[in-house]
Design a protein around this motif. Structure first.
Motif, PDB file in Angstrom:
ATOM      1  N   ASP A  36       0.929  -0.991  -0.099  1.00  0.00           N
ATOM      2  CA  ASP A  36      -0.088   0.014  -0.120  1.00  0.00           C
ATOM      3  C   ASP A  36       0.767   1.210  -0.196  1.00  0.00           C
ATOM      4  N   ALA A  37       1.880   1.255   0.671  1.00  0.00           N
ATOM      5  CA  ALA A  37       2.890   2.449   0.710  1.00  0.00           C
ATOM      6  C   ALA A  37       3.449   2.620  -0.740  1.00  0.00           C
ATOM      7  N   VAL A  38       3.949   1.454  -1.359  1.00  0.00           N
ATOM      8  CA  VAL A  38       4.328   1.710  -2.567  1.00  0.00           C
ATOM      9  C   VAL A  38       3.243   2.345  -3.717  1.00  0.00           C
ATOM     10  N   PHE A  39       2.013   1.846  -3.489  1.00  0.00           N
ATOM     11  CA  PHE A  39       0.744   2.287  -4.398  1.00  0.00           C
ATOM     12  C   PHE A  39       0.641   4.056  -4.090  1.00  0.00           C
ATOM     13  N   ALA A  40       0.968   4.216  -2.719  1.00  0.00           N
ATOM     14  CA  ALA A  40       0.862   5.614  -2.693  1.00  0.00           C
ATOM     15  C   ALA A  40       1.826   6.494  -3.172  1.00  0.00           C
ATOM     16  N   GLN A  41       3.269   5.707  -3.137  1.00  0.00           N
ATOM     17  CA  GLN A  41       4.556   6.341  -3.666  1.00  0.00           C
ATOM     18  C   GLN A  41       4.189   6.706  -5.239  1.00  0.00           C
ATOM     19  N   GLY A  42       3.689   5.641  -5.967  1.00  0.00           N
ATOM     20  CA  GLY A  42       3.376   5.595  -7.422  1.00  0.00           C
ATOM     21  C   GLY A  42       2.213   6.846  -7.493  1.00  0.00           C
ATOM     22  N   VAL A  79       1.459   9.369  -5.898  1.00  0.00           N
ATOM     23  CA  VAL A  79       1.904  10.977  -5.462  1.00  0.00           C
ATOM     24  C   VAL A  79       3.260  11.390  -6.365  1.00  0.00           C
ATOM     25  N   VAL A  80       3.937  10.530  -6.909  1.00  0.00           N
ATOM     26  CA  VAL A  80       5.119  10.735  -8.020  1.00  0.00           C
ATOM     27  C   VAL A  80       4.272  10.872  -9.210  1.00  0.00           C
ATOM     28  N   ALA A  81       3.328  10.173  -9.508  1.00  0.00           N
ATOM     29  CA  ALA A  81       2.858  10.706 -10.846  1.00  0.00           C
ATOM     30  C   ALA A  81       2.134  12.021 -10.832  1.00  0.00           C
ATOM     31  N   LYS A  82       1.353  12.370  -9.521  1.00  0.00           N
ATOM     32  CA  LYS A  82       0.683  13.354  -9.237  1.00  0.00           C
ATOM     33  C   LYS A  82       1.660  14.789  -9.516  1.00  0.00           C
ATOM     34  N   MET A  83       2.845  14.437  -9.331  1.00  0.00           N
ATOM     35  CA  MET A  83       3.691  15.658  -9.249  1.00  0.00           C
ATOM     36  C   MET A  83       4.918  15.526 -10.407  1.00  0.00           C
ATOM     37  N   ARG A  84       5.222  14.445 -11.033  1.00  0.00           N
ATOM     38  CA  ARG A  84       6.289  14.074 -11.896  1.00  0.00           C
ATOM     39  C   ARG A  84       5.826  13.261 -13.219  1.00  0.00           C
ATOM     40  N   LEU A  85       4.650  13.293 -13.575  1.00  0.00           N
ATOM     41  CA  LEU A  85       4.068  12.478 -14.766  1.00  0.00           C
ATOM     42  C   LEU A  85       4.885  12.711 -15.918  1.00  0.00           C
ATOM     43  N   PHE A  86       4.838  13.822 -16.313  1.00  0.00           N
ATOM     44  CA  PHE A  86       5.543  14.134 -17.645  1.00  0.00           C
ATOM     45  C   PHE A  86       7.127  13.830 -17.767  1.00  0.00           C
ATOM     46  N   GLN A  87       7.666  13.810 -16.718  1.00  0.00           N
ATOM     47  CA  GLN A  87       9.095  13.460 -16.475  1.00  0.00           C
ATOM     48  C   GLN A  87       9.338  11.783 -16.608  1.00  0.00           C
ATOM     49  N   GLY A 113      -0.603   2.550  -8.502  1.00  0.00           N
ATOM     50  CA  GLY A 113      -0.579   3.837  -8.076  1.00  0.00           C
ATOM     51  C   GLY A 113      -0.473   5.011  -9.179  1.00  0.00           C
ATOM     52  N   VAL A 114       0.501   4.898 -10.016  1.00  0.00           N
ATOM     53  CA  VAL A 114       0.597   5.938 -10.933  1.00  0.00           C
ATOM     54  C   VAL A 114      -0.638   5.866 -11.966  1.00  0.00           C
ATOM     55  N   ASN A 115      -1.255   4.460 -12.321  1.00  0.00           N
ATOM     56  CA  ASN A 115      -2.584   4.664 -13.148  1.00  0.00           C
ATOM     57  C   ASN A 115      -3.513   5.010 -12.653  1.00  0.00           C
ATOM     58  N   LYS A 116      -4.041   4.940 -11.014  1.00  0.00           N
ATOM     59  CA  LYS A 116      -4.858   5.355 -10.395  1.00  0.00           C
ATOM     60  C   LYS A 116      -4.967   7.032 -10.761  1.00  0.00           C
ATOM     61  N   TYR A 117      -3.891   7.805 -10.642  1.00  0.00           N
ATOM     62  CA  TYR A 117      -3.696   9.000 -11.001  1.00  0.00           C
ATOM     63  C   TYR A 117      -4.210   9.413 -12.367  1.00  0.00           C
ATOM     64  N   ILE A 118      -3.376   8.523 -13.331  1.00  0.00           N
ATOM     65  CA  ILE A 118      -3.617   8.901 -14.543  1.00  0.00           C
ATOM     66  C   ILE A 118      -5.257   8.816 -14.841  1.00  0.00           C
ATOM     67  N   TRP A 123       0.714   3.577 -17.465  1.00  0.00           N
ATOM     68  CA  TRP A 123       1.983   3.069 -17.160  1.00  0.00           C
ATOM     69  C   TRP A 123       1.981   1.545 -16.683  1.00  0.00           C
ATOM     70  N   ASN A 124       3.166   1.040 -17.030  1.00  0.00           N
ATOM     71  CA  ASN A 124       3.212  -0.583 -17.000  1.00  0.00           C
ATOM     72  C   ASN A 124       4.706  -0.770 -16.612  1.00  0.00           C
ATOM     73  N   LEU A 125       4.981  -2.089 -16.463  1.00  0.00           N
ATOM     74  CA  LEU A 125       6.509  -2.659 -15.787  1.00  0.00           C
ATOM     75  C   LEU A 125       7.439  -2.181 -16.837  1.00  0.00           C
ATOM     76  N   PHE A 126       7.028  -2.262 -18.041  1.00  0.00           N
ATOM     77  CA  PHE A 126       8.165  -2.052 -19.260  1.00  0.00           C
ATOM     78  C   PHE A 126       8.465  -0.638 -19.101  1.00  0.00           C
ATOM     79  N   LYS A 127       7.707   0.205 -19.142  1.00  0.00           N
ATOM     80  CA  LYS A 127       8.144   1.897 -18.797  1.00  0.00           C
ATOM     81  C   LYS A 127       9.006   1.891 -17.496  1.00  0.00           C
ATOM     82  N   SER A 128       8.556   1.339 -16.383  1.00  0.00           N
ATOM     83  CA  SER A 128       9.545   1.334 -15.356  1.00  0.00           C
ATOM     84  C   SER A 128      11.074   0.769 -15.649  1.00  0.00           C
TER      85      SER A 128
END
Length: 820
Positions: free
Chosen positions: A98-104, A106-114, A173-178, A200-205
């Motif tokens: 759950d912590a890592v979901f939240a990390q994904g 908030v990171v997407a929320k602030m750094r998605l384009f990056q 978590g990333v995709n929840k934000y998207i 977002w997916n595993l390949f992009k990471s």
């Protein structure tokens, strides 16, 4: 007449609607040739300026950030994310997934384009969003096999259930934000470039990881060294390019015993100079601009009696920053530090018991092999006395503004992809054998979670077992008093000079002979000197039983760092901060001594003597307001080029290796009459004295006008700029008034520098400070876009808010996100 006016107005309206809602193709003159043009696509201006979905929606104030609650049905427990006044998220979760979901999230929320841009850059998909200017990058990245390496990483990660579960949670978590985004919410770069986020997916990471791999373990100069060997001959080559600087101060203290029996490399044929000259234009390299510092001092050298750890990785400076600051707290762990958007966990950081950090080991793990084809179609090649079929891969590329796809064919061999290919048989086709194409340890992503929960030295070493590449100098300190450093990663077993030059690809004996066992990599714990340190210098002295090489070892920062730490006592955290911001350079001190020793001042005019007098009083610090650094580097560069005319004559026509700075200084100091200083274009026999004098005159002449300007100094000359990732000037910070130099601990150049400065003081209660040249938000319209920049430029730090629990109010809590 009314009908005519109506039709004209209607036509104008239709034209305006088309103009505002379709991309416009413009032609822009090339900077190097104004008579030629490149096509530039301007996005639809109507949608960009729309008050409902355009850039206006990206303006953000602190008041816009308010507490919210989010419902996520698949969560195992509850999560509370507390944002402090610098927008650092402190994630409180009941379990790590759950912590890592939240990390994904908030990171997407602030750094998605990056995240998006970096994955596209590594995967060869920039042209899809920026058109023709991105095609060269895309073709090269595919030829270099970045996507292939990412596919191998994905397949490997899927083999470990724990690692895969964390990655899946992060991506969810990333995709929840998207999924929450409407077009009005898209980051401004999407609106400017006219595209939208993809799931977002595993390949992009994995592509983000591959981007890091290429940045940190791609360095080599095989082609350049092979040409230098061929042109100069072995004797002169070995004279100009020795692999060992006798003044080196390695990462692992000299004299450290190696209590193991090393593995033996394969029997290897002698290096052949008859391979011929290499004519290919080599890809752009980062030589001389990448570096980092880290160190830990034991309690015997600190005022508090407890260890202090410091780390400042030097990378290309960008907005937004490469780093994202974060804290993760579960019932089992509590760690704080910086992460890379797109990858879960914390790469550099600390917890209640230990601190850790990294610098790049830099050993050469990227070798080149000449391929001998057996047919004109290049479908098979010679290998171990037989014929082996190449794997033919057809890549396709979508290019914005083109109606048709672009295709490229890449041939894969046992060594890797044929990156350099030509129809000219004299040019040789060259295959790349790179560490980044090896399947990583399935548990590699667990390394940093292991560090995050470590309590002592044994835990730290156990966490490193899963880490393969890019090899890093992992520095360590614990509150129980231990310090240590490990040059950790997969390090090939090589013959002497193997990988230094282009090799014969028809002989499998030229392959690496496996890898150095993890318990034999360079490491030290609690050395007698009371500190461990690295600054990208060589890992060991010459007694280490394994051969390794690199074009990127540093020869100055490590020496100065070890010298200063040996001298210091009663050290405080503030002392460590000052050391991270130190502008003194041994290169300047020794380079100036060599030049001054040879300079014939009787040949100078009065203006030149005035400049010389100023230089004699210089303290060798690259402070922002000083002019001496400019004079020194201009003088140095001209002396270097005049002295090595044998090498520079080839520089524009062939890939050619340049001698190291330390070797130039050594020759000028100890062998000033060496033939290397003779200018072959004149009948006279020149020495280092002639070159030092002529180059000083040339330097003062080149700088004559600038030296008269009252505002001319090192920072105005260096023009340090932190560019937006998409190279958008309005979103960048240009011409910053900062000092620093690539060969000083504060290694700020025009584009690179300390991307994160961190100091951690261990003890019963950990204290930490940090800063990076940017802010948490990737939105140029946010007040948190560059919040750390002023402090970073001033050499100041933020005290890091290491929260103990969600109710910790030692610093102000700004707002929260609750996920149920």
């Amino acid at each position: 007449m009314k009908i005519v006016k109506f039709l004209l107005s209607l036509s104008a309206l239709i034209g305006a609607i088309y103009f505002l809602n379709n991309p416009i193709l413009l032609k822009e003159p090339l900077s190097d040739d104004p008579t030629k043009f490149k096509e530039v696509t301007v996005p639809p201006l109507g949608s960009f300026f729309s008050p409902f979905s355009g850039f206006w929606q990206n303006a953000e104030s602190a008041g816009d950030l308010v507490s919210v609650k989010i419902e996520v049905p698949d969560m195992k427990g509850k999560v509370k994310i507390v944002f402090d006044e610098r927008l650092v998220p402190h994630i409180f979760a009941e379990n790590m997934q759950d912590a890592v979901f939240a990390q994904g999230y908030v990171v997407a929320k602030m750094r998605l384009f990056q995240m998006d841009l970096i994955s596209r850059a590594a995967g060869g998909r920039l042209a899809e969003i920026i058109g023709e200017p991105g095609l060269e990058n895309d073709l090269l990245k595919r030829r270099q096999g970045m996507a292939h390496g990412a596919e191998l990483a994905v397949a490997s990660w899927k083999q470990d259930p724990e690692a895969l579960a964390l990655m899946d949670a992060y991506n969810a978590g990333v995709n929840k934000y998207i999924s929450e985004l409407q077009p009005k919410d898209f980051p401004i770069e999407y609106k400017l470039m006219g595209f939208k986020p993809e799931p977002w997916n595993l390949f992009k990471s994995a592509l983000v990881k591959k981007y890091m791999d290429q940045t940190l373990c791609f360095g080599e100069d095989d082609l350049e060294a092979s040409n230098a060997l061929k042109i100069l001959g072995n004797d002169l080559f070995q004279k100009l390019y020795p692999e060992v600087d006798p003044k080196e101060s390695p990462v692992i203290p000299a004299g450290t015993p190696w209590n193991f029996t090393p593995a033996k490399p394969n029997v290897k044929p002698a290096i052949q100079e008859a391979i011929g000259l290499i004519h290919h234009k080599v890809y752009e390299k980062e030589r001389g601009v990448l570096g980092s510092n880290n160190w830990a001092v034991s309690g015997s050298k600190t005022l508090s009696g407890k260890p202090i750890l410091a780390n400042d990785p030097h990378l290309k400076l960008t907005l937004p920053s490469i780093w994202f600051e974060i804290q993760i707290i579960t019932p089992d762990v509590n760690f704080y530090g910086v992460s890379v958007p797109g990858i879960p966990g914390v790469l550099i950081g600390f917890n209640e018991d230990i601190a850790w950090g990294e610098t790049n080991v830099g050993q050469d793990v990227n070798d080149w092999y000449q391929i001998t084809w057996t047919d004109k179609a290049k479908t098979s090649y010679q290998y171990d006395g037989g014929v082996k079929a190449a794997k033919i891969v057809m890549d396709s590329f979508r290019v914005k503004g083109r109606d048709t796809l672009v295709y490229d064919t890449v041939r894969w061999t046992e060594w890797g992809p044929v990156v350099y290919e030509s129809n000219n048989e004299a040019w040789h086709d060259l295959a790349m054998h790179w560490m980044g194409h090896q399947p990583p340890n399935p548990k590699e992503l667990l390394t940093f979670f292991g560090l995050g929960k470590s309590k002592n030295y044994d835990d730290y070493r156990q966490a490193l077992v899963n880490y393969d590449y890019p090899a890093q100098n992992f520095v360590f300190a614990s509150k129980n008093g231990d310090i240590g450093i490990t040059a950790n990663g997969l390090l090939p077993v090589k013959n002497k000079e193997q990988g230094r030059f282009l090799q014969d690809g028809s002989n499998s004996n030229n392959n690496w002979s496996g890898y150095i066992p993890k318990d034999q990599v360079p490491a030290t714990k609690n050395p007698k000197r009371g500190f461990v340190a690295s600054a990208n210098q060589k890992s060991t002295d010459e007694t280490y039983p394994y051969y390794y090489n690199s074009p990127y070892f540093d020869y100055y920062r490590g020496r100065y760092l070890n010298k200063r730490l040996a001298e210091m006592d009663s050290i405080t955290a503030e002392d460590m901060m000052k050391l991270q911001n130190e502008n003194y350079s041994i290169h300047a001190a020794e380079g100036m001594a060599a030049l001054l020793k040879q300079l014939d001042s009787t040949q100078l005019d009065n203006i030149q003597k005035a400049v010389l007098a100023k230089m004699r009083n210089w303290d060798f610090r690259f402070d922002k307001d000083k002019v001496e650094p400019v004079v020194f580097l201009t003088w140095w560069e001209k002396f270097y080029e005049m002295s090595f005319d044998e090498v520079f004559i080839w520089k524009d026509s062939l890939p050619m290796l340049m001698p190291e700075k330390w070797r130039v200084i050594d020759l000028a100091t100890n062998s000033p009459n060496d033939l290397i200083f003779d200018d072959k274009k004149t009948p006279e026999r020149e020495t280092a004295k002639n070159m030092a004098t002529a180059s000083f005159k040339a330097a003062t002449k080149a700088l004559a006008d600038d030296l008269l300007k009252p505002d001319f100094n090192w920072s105005s000359y260096k023009k340090t700029s932190i560019m937006h990732l998409a190279r958008i000037p309005a979103f960048s910070k240009m011409d910053l008034p900062v000092g620093g130099y690539g060969q000083a601990l504060n290694a700020i150049s025009g584009t690179n520098g300390p991307s994160w400065r961190m100091v951690v003081e261990l003890g019963e209660e950990v204290k930490a400070w940090g800063v990076f040249p940017g802010g948490q938000s990737g939105n140029p319209g946010s007040p948190f876009y560059t919040t750390g920049l002023d402090k970073w430029m001033a050499g100041e730090y933020n005290e890091l808010f290491f929260m103990k629990n969600a109710a910790d109010n030692r610093q102000k809590q700004f707002f929260t996100i609750e996920i149920n």
